[in-house]
Design a protein around this motif. Structure first.
Motif, PDB file in Angstrom:
ATOM      1  N   ALA A   1      40.958  51.514  32.293  1.00  0.00           N
ATOM      2  CA  ALA A   1      39.419  51.588  33.081  1.00  0.00           C
ATOM      3  C   ALA A   1      39.621  49.814  32.341  1.00  0.00           C
ATOM      4  O   ALA A   1      39.287  49.405  30.892  1.00  0.00           O
ATOM      5  N   TRP A   2      38.712  48.936  33.387  1.00  0.00           N
ATOM      6  CA  TRP A   2      38.540  47.536  32.661  1.00  0.00           C
ATOM      7  C   TRP A   2      36.938  47.495  33.388  1.00  0.00           C
ATOM      8  O   TRP A   2      36.337  47.961  35.050  1.00  0.00           O
ATOM      9  N   THR A   3      36.527  46.769  32.027  1.00  0.00           N
ATOM     10  CA  THR A   3      34.578  46.292  33.064  1.00  0.00           C
ATOM     11  C   THR A   3      35.064  45.287  32.734  1.00  0.00           C
ATOM     12  O   THR A   3      35.168  44.655  31.970  1.00  0.00           O
ATOM     13  N   TRP A   4      34.560  44.057  33.499  1.00  0.00           N
ATOM     14  CA  TRP A   4      34.513  42.420  33.720  1.00  0.00           C
ATOM     15  C   TRP A   4      32.393  42.616  34.255  1.00  0.00           C
ATOM     16  O   TRP A   4      32.045  42.574  35.189  1.00  0.00           O
TER      17      TRP A   4
ATOM     18  N   LYS B   1      32.467  39.608  27.931  1.00  0.00           N
ATOM     19  CA  LYS B   1      32.602  39.448  29.366  1.00  0.00           C
ATOM     20  C   LYS B   1      33.567  40.584  29.908  1.00  0.00           C
ATOM     21  O   LYS B   1      33.835  40.872  31.519  1.00  0.00           O
ATOM     22  N   ASN B   2      34.585  40.764  28.827  1.00  0.00           N
ATOM     23  CA  ASN B   2      36.014  41.746  29.212  1.00  0.00           C
ATOM     24  C   ASN B   2      35.752  42.678  28.223  1.00  0.00           C
ATOM     25  O   ASN B   2      36.472  42.110  27.297  1.00  0.00           O
ATOM     26  N   LYS B   3      35.868  43.412  28.834  1.00  0.00           N
ATOM     27  CA  LYS B   3      37.088  44.559  28.093  1.00  0.00           C
ATOM     28  C   LYS B   3      37.229  46.041  28.736  1.00  0.00           C
ATOM     29  O   LYS B   3      36.611  46.217  29.777  1.00  0.00           O
ATOM     30  N   ALA B   4      38.484  46.506  28.024  1.00  0.00           N
ATOM     31  CA  ALA B   4      39.426  47.290  28.595  1.00  0.00           C
ATOM     32  C   ALA B   4      39.997  48.290  27.852  1.00  0.00           C
ATOM     33  O   ALA B   4      39.617  48.539  26.371  1.00  0.00           O
ATOM     34  N   SER B   5      39.943  49.811  28.154  1.00  0.00           N
ATOM     35  CA  SER B   5      40.805  50.657  27.783  1.00  0.00           C
ATOM     36  C   SER B   5      42.440  50.911  28.784  1.00  0.00           C
ATOM     37  O   SER B   5      41.947  51.353  30.115  1.00  0.00           O
ATOM     38  N   ILE B   6      43.744  51.639  27.276  1.00  0.00           N
ATOM     39  CA  ILE B   6      44.280  51.729  28.176  1.00  0.00           C
ATOM     40  C   ILE B   6      44.914  52.938  27.531  1.00  0.00           C
ATOM     41  O   ILE B   6      44.718  53.163  26.251  1.00  0.00           O
ATOM     42  N   ASN B   7      45.066  53.998  28.079  1.00  0.00           N
ATOM     43  CA  ASN B   7      45.485  55.714  27.761  1.00  0.00           C
ATOM     44  C   ASN B   7      46.714  55.832  28.848  1.00  0.00           C
ATOM     45  O   ASN B   7      47.059  55.978  29.668  1.00  0.00           O
TER      46      ASN B   7
END
Length: 974
Positions: free
Chosen positions: A832-835, A861-867
Motif C-alpha cells: 500500500a502506497w500513498t503519494w 508526501k510518500n508513505k508506504a507499507s509492505i506486508n
C-alpha cells in the motif's frame, strides 16, 4: 463509584449474554438463507458487491501478526492515515484524554474521520469531540477493519468527510481462544503484558450465536531520561544555516533554588546557599544553574485496560433475528512531568505586572519582609510607583512534587435491534436498532498551588506588635489578618528546599477533572430490489437515524478560575440532536456488451436536521465500469458535511500555552523595519524594551511564557467537503501467471469549504504586525512596567473557532496484493502506497495557503507499507515494513527565518517489524515478534522546531521514539 459502574456493566452485558446463550442452545436446525454482501460505503446488500470508493481491508490475521495491543498501533502504519492527534506517545501533557488512541484519515483531523463498529457509530472517548478511543475495542474480537477513504456522509452521516474506519467484529465463532503475551523494549521499559479470552458458541446451523471476550493489557511507561536523544533539555540553536544544530543543555530558567531579579540583573543560589550569578547553560567556565526538565518527563504514558465485549444473534424464525452488542472498557492512565514552574507574574497579575513587594505598608508604616535576603533587598527599588520596593522571581516548586495526573476512564456501550427480511412483491432486507454509549473520565492531579494563598504567604512581616498574641515579637507571620485566621504560613522561596512543610500545606492545591460523554442512537433501514433491468435488478435502500450527543467537562474550582497557576479550564457543557433521512440507489446500466462487461451507477442522499445548525444535506454519485472482466474503473463525487461538535460550539475561554511562536517584533530597532517596525514600536512595552536594549530582545522565560485562550462559537455552521475519487482495479484472472494479483490505483481530491478552524496564532501575529492589523485585538503584550527583562513580550494570543477556513488534499493511492505457492510453502504479499501531491489549509478567506503536504507532524508526501507472510508446515513468518518519506519543517516557521518552503527537512525512515509463529500442535501456537527490529532512530525534531513532541525531542506521533522492542506470546484454540 467505579466499582458500581463496573458491576452494572458486567451485570447488563452478562444478562444479555445469558439470554442469548439459552436461546442459542434451544435453536433448532434450519437451512441457512443465501448470504448477501454489504461493503462499507453502501447500505445495499447484494451478492458479490464491490465498493465504488477506495477501500482497504485489514484482516484478523493482519492484526494477530502485528502483535498490536490496541488497533491504533496497526492502523497508524497505513499510508492513508496521517499523524494521530492523540496517542500514548504524544499526550503526556494533555489536560484530559491522555493515553487515548485516535485515527486521522487523510490528515484532515480526527473529527473528520468517522469510526464505526459494525456499521454503527460508537461513543466518543474525548469530551466534546466525536473521536473514538480505539483502546476500548479489543483487537482479538475484530474480524476485519475496512478503511473507506473519501466523503461518506451521505451513507453514514456527519464526520465522514475524510472517510470511514469500519471495525467489523467476529461472527459465528465457536470454541475458546486464549492469548497471553509479554514483552518490553531493549531498554527494559515499555513493558507489555496482555491476556485475552474469547469464547463463542453457535447452534447447529450457525443461525444463532453468542460470543464473549475478556481482555487485560498493561503497557509500561517510557521516560525521557532513558533515551539519549531526550535525556537533557535542549533546543534548536536557531541558526538558519543549520536548524538541527542544538544548544545542549538548554535548561529551564525556572530552577528549584529560584532565580531572582534586582536592579543589577539576576542571581540564584548554590546547594550551600551561597549567592551565585545566573547561568542557564554553563558558559564562560561557570556551572549551569538551570533545571533539566527531561529528567522528569515521559515519552509514553503507562496504560492499563480491562475489556469486556459480547455480541450475539438469535433467530426468531427463518426470516427474523434479534442481535445484541455490548462493550465495556476500563482504562487507567498516569501522566508525569516536572514540578511546576512558578513565576511572580503568575501570582501578581495585571495590577503589579508580576512585581513582589519586599516591604508592606502596615498602618501607615513600611514593614520589611524578613524572608527577603539583604542581597536582594539592598538592590531593588520601586518599579511601579506604589512606594514599595519590588522584585521578580521564577522558581521550580520541587517541594510540591512532580506534576501529573491519574485518569480513570470508563466506556460503556449497548446496542440491540432486529434484522431480517420480508416479502412485499419482492424480498426486502431490514434492520432497526437502538444504542446507548457513555464515556466517563475521573482525573486527579497534583503539583499545582493556590496562587491566592501563595500571594498571602509571600507577604510576610515580623510580628513586632504581637498580632498573634503569643508573646513572640520576633516570629515571621503573614501580613493579612484574614489569611492568618485561615492558616496562612509565610513561605520562603529563596534557595533549595526552603519551603517548609507547613507552608507547603497552605499553598498546595491538588486538582480534579470530571468528564462525561453520552451518545444515544436509534435507526432503521430497508433495502431490496425494486425493478429488473436487462443488466440486473435496481437496488435501493432507505432509512432514518436519530442521534443525541451530550458532553460535560468540569474541573475543580481553582482550575476553573486559573487560580492554581496553571491553565484556566472553565466547565464545558453542551448537547445536540439530529434527525436524518437517507436513501440510496444502485442501477445496473449495461452488462455483457461490447467493451462493457458491466456498468453500474449509484447514488446516495441524506438530509438531516440538527438542533444546532439546522438543515444539512449530503450526497454522492458513483459509477463502475468494467470493459472486460479483469478491469474495473470506478469514480465517485460526493458532498459531505460535518456539523460542529460540542467543544467547537460551546467551549468557553480555555487557557493554553502555545509553543513554537515566532515574535515578528524580535530584533526590531528604534528605526526601520517598514510597516512591521512601525506596528511593533506602537506597543508601549516593545518601545520600552527597544529603548533599553537597542533592539527588541526576548529572554528564555519570555519565549516560554506565552499563553492564550481558545474559545468556541455557538454561531458556527456546518462545513462542506467536496471529494472526488477516480480509480482502476485490475484483477488479471484470465492470465494464468498473474491470476492471484490484485492491483488498484486511485486518485483522490478532497476540498473542504467553510472549514471549522481555530485561527492560527502565528497568522494573527503576522496580520497584526505588517498586515492590515485587524487581528491585533487578540494579542496582549506585557507592559513597559515589567522592566527591561520582559517588557513588550507576548503574554496572551487568543484564538476563536470559526467557519473561515478551508482545507484540501490531493494524491494517489496504490495497492497491490498477491498470494500463491512458493517452494514448499505459501507466500502472500501486500503493498500500500500513498503519494500526497498536495495538502493545504487557509485560516481565512483570501489568506495565503498554508501548505502541509510533506511537512513533519502532518503527512509525508510518500508513505508506504509492505506486508509479507510465508507459511511452511508448522512454521510461519510475517513481516511488516513501514516507509515514511522525507519530510520538511513547517513552511510558516521557515518563512519567519526567510527560508523557502521545503528548505529544511529530515530524511526518510523505514521501520521493520516481524513475527515468527510455530504450531506446537494443532491447537497451540507460540509466537515471537519484534517491532522496529533495526532500531531505527527518530529524527531530531527538538524543542524550538515545529512538530516537536514535548519530552520526546521528535514528532512522537509520526515516528517511533521508543526503539526496538520484542514480545513473546502463546495462543491456544480449545
Amino acid at each position: 463509584m467505579r466499582e458500581k459502574v463496573i458491576s452494572r456493566a458486567v451485570r447488563l452485558i452478562g444478562l444479555g449474554s445469558a439470554v442469548f446463550s439459552m436461546q442459542v442452545g434451544a435453536q433448532t436446525a434450519t437451512e441457512a438463507p443465501m448470504q448477501t454482501v454489504q461493503v462499507t460505503g453502501s447500505r445495499i446488500a447484494s451478492p458479490g458487491a464491490e465498493s465504488p470508493s477506495p477501500l482497504q481491508v485489514l484482516s484478523s490475521a493482519d492484526i494477530a501478526a502485528s502483535g498490536a495491543t490496541n488497533l491504533q498501533e496497526l492502523l497508524s502504519k497505513n499510508p492513508t492515515l496521517g499523524t494521530p492527534t492523540v496517542s500514548r506517545t504524544n499526550s503526556n501533557f494533555s489536560t484530559s484524554s491522555a493515553g487515548v488512541s485516535t485515527v486521522n484519515l487523510r490528515n484532515l483531523d480526527t473529527s473528520r474521520t468517522l469510526v464505526l463498529l459494525n456499521g454503527r457509530r460508537f461513543v466518543s472517548g474525548i469530551p466534546g469531540d466525536s473521536a473514538v478511543d480505539l483502546n476500548v475495542i479489543p483487537t482479538d474480537f475484530i474480524e476485519r477493519v475496512e478503511l473507506l477513504t473519501g466523503g461518506a456522509s451521505a451513507t453514514y452521516g456527519s464526520d465522514a468527510v475524510a472517510g470511514v474506519v469500519n471495525i467489523i467484529t467476529k461472527r459465528n465463532f465457536s470454541g475458546l481462544v486464549l492469548d497471553v503475551q509479554g514483552g518490553q523494549s531493549t531498554k527494559h521499559d515499555d513493558t507489555k503484558k496482555k491476556f485475552s479470552a474469547t469464547w463463542g458458541t453457535s447452534n447447529a446451523d450457525a443461525t444463532s450465536n453468542i460470543m464473549v471476550h475478556f481482555g487485560y493489557s498493561k503497557q509500561g511507561a517510557v521516560y525521557s531520561k532513558d533515551r539519549a536523544a531526550s535525556a537533557i533539555d535542549q533546543t534548536s540553536a536557531g541558526d538558519p544555516e543549520d536548524l538541527f544544530r542544538v544548544t545542549r543543555p538548554f535548561y529551564s530558567s525556572y530552577a528549584p533554588q529560584g532565580r531572582f531579579f534586582d536592579d543589577n540583573g539576576s542571581f540564584t543560589y548554590d546547594r550551600n546557599g551561597t549567592v551565585i550569578p545566573w547561568n542557564t547553560n554553563g558558559t564562560n567556565g561557570q556551572a549551569a544553574t538551570g533545571f533539566n526538565r527531561s529528567e522528569f518527563r515521559s515519552i509514553a504514558v503507562p496504560t492499563d485496560r480491562y475489556l469486556l465485549a459480547t455480541t450475539g444473534t438469535m433467530n426468531l424464525n427463518d426470516n427474523h433475528s434479534v442481535f445484541f452488542e455490548g462493550n465495556y472498557a476500563s482504562t487507567r492512565v498516569t501522566t508525569m512531568l516536572e514540578p511546576f514552574a512558578l513565576g511572580s507574574d503568575d501570582i501578581y497579575k495585571g495590577d503589579t505586572g508580576g512585581q513582589v513587594p519586599a516591604e508592606l505598608l502596615i498602618n501607615g508604616v513600611l514593614r520589611r519582609n524578613p524572608l527577603v535576603p539583604d542581597r536582594l533587598f539592598d538592590n531593588i527599588s520601586d518599579t511601579n510607583g506604589d512606594g514599595l520596593r519590588d522584585y521578580f522571581f521564577t522558581r521550580r516548586l520541587a517541594e510540591v512534587g512532580n506534576r501529573g495526573s491519574k485518569a480513570n476512564r470508563d466506556t460503556f456501550r449497548l446496542a440491540t435491534g432486529l434484522k431480517g427480511n420480508f416479502n412485499l412483491l419482492r424480498e426486502w432486507n431490514y434492520e432497526t436498532y437502538i444504542a446507548y454509549g457513555q464515556t466517563k473520565e475521573s482525573q486527579s492531579s497534583n503539583g499545582q498551588v493556590n496562587v491566592l494563598n501563595f500571594r498571602h504567604a509571600l507577604e510576610a512581616i515580623t510580628d513586632i506588635d504581637d498580632l498573634n498574641q503569643n508573646n513572640n515579637r520576633t516570629e515571621t507571620i503573614c501580613a493579612d489578618a484574614t489569611a492568618r485566621a485561615l492558616g496562612c504560613v509565610p513561605i520562603n522561596v529563596f534557595g533549595y528546599g526552603s519551603i517548609t512543610p507547613e507552608a507547603l500545606k497552605y499553598v498546595n492545591a491538588p486538582g480534579s477533572l470530571e468528564t462525561k460523554v453520552t451518545q444515544k442512537l436509534a435507526g432503521g433501514s430497508i433495502s431490496g430490489e425494486v425493478y429488473d433491468l436487462p443488466a440486473g435488478a435496481v437496488g435501493v435502500a432507505v432509512g432514518f437515524e436519530w442521534r443525541g450527543e451530550e458532553s460535560s467537562s468540569e474541573a475543580d474550582a481553582l482550575t476553573q478560575a486559573g487560580l492554581n497557576a496553571g491553565n484556566a479550564l472553565p466547565p464545558t457543557y453542551g448537547k445536540f440532536n439530529v434527525k436524518e433521512l437517507f436513501g440510496e440507489v444502485r442501477i445496473p446500466v449495461l452488462k455483457d456488451k461490447p467493451f462493457v462487461k458491466e456498468l453500474n451507477l449509484s447514488s446516495a442522499f441524506r438530509r438531516g436536521k440538527y438542533s444546532t445548525v439546522g438543515y444539512a444535506t449530503s450526497w454522492n454519485a458513483a459509477a463502475e465500469w468494467s470493459p472486460i472482466a479483469d478491469v474495473r474503473f470506478r469514480a465517485t463525487r460526493a458532498l459531505s458535511t460535518r456539523a460542529p461538535n460540542i467543544n467547537e460550539l460551546f467551549q468557553p475561554a480555555q487557557q493554553t500555552f502555545p509553543s513554537d511562536i515566532v515574535d515578528p517584533c524580535e530584533g526590531i530597532t528604534a528605526t526601520g523595519g517598514g510597516a512591521r517596525g512601525d506596528a511593533c514600536r506602537a506597543a508601549p512595552g516593545v518601545a520600552a524594551n527597544i529603548a533599553e536594549n537597542g533592539a527588541f530582545t526576548l529572554s528564555q522565560s519570555d519565549l516560554q511564557g506565552i499563553s492564550g485562550y481558545d474559545r468556541g462559537n455557538p454561531n458556527l455552521r456546518e462545513e462542506k467537503g467536496w471529494s472526488t475519487t477516480i480509480g482502476v482495479v485490475w484483477t488479471p484472472r484470465s492470465i494464468a501467471a498473474l491470476k492471484n494479483i490484485t492491483f488498484t490505483l486511485d486518485y483522490f481530491d478532497i476540498k473542504i469549504d467553510d472549514a471549522i478552524v481555530f485561527m492560527p496564532r502565528q497568522y494573527a501575529l503576522e496580520n497584526c504586525y505588517g498586515g492590515d492589523g485587524s487581528l491585533c485585538n487578540v494579542i496582549t503584550r506585557r507592559p513597559a512596567a515589567m522592566g527591561p527583562n520582559s517588557a513588550g513580550s507576548l503574554e496572551y494570543i487568543d484564538s476563536l473557532v470559526s467557519n473561515t477556513g478551508s482545507k484540501a488534499t490531493e494524491g494517489v493511492d496504490v495497492t497491490a496484493s498477491w498470494a500463491g505457492a512458493v517452494g514448499p510453502g505459501r507466500l502472500s504479499a501486500r503493498l500500500a502506497w500513498t503519494w500526497l501531491r498536495e495538502g493545504y489549509d487557509t485560516p481565512t478567506p483570501g489568506a495565503a495557503r498554508d501548505y502541509w503536504a510533506g511537512e513533519i507532524a502532518q503527512s509525508p508526501k510518500n508513505k508506504a507499507s509492505i506486508n509479507l507472510a510465508y507459511k511452511w508446515g508448522p512454521f510461519s513468518i510475517a513481516t511488516a515494513t513501514t516507509y515514511i518519506g522525507k519530510s520538511y519543517l513547517d513552511d510558516q516557521f521557515l518563512a519567519q527565518l526567510d527560508l523557502p518552503r521545503n528548505a529544511v527537512g529530515v530524511g526518510s525512515r523505514t521501520y521493520q517489524d516481524f513475527q515468527l509463529t510455530y504450531e506446537l500442535r494443532k491447537k497451540w501456537e507460540v509466537y515471537f515478534g519484534m517491532d522496529n527490529a533495526f532500531n531505527t532512530k527518530a529524527p531530531p525534531i527538538v524543542t524550538g522546531l515545529p512538530g516537536n513532541t514535548t519530552g520526546a525531542e521528535t514528532e512522537a506521533g509520526a515516528y517511533d521514539p521508543i526503539g526496538r522492542r520484542y514480545y513473546l506470546g502463546l495462543r491456544a484454540t480449545l
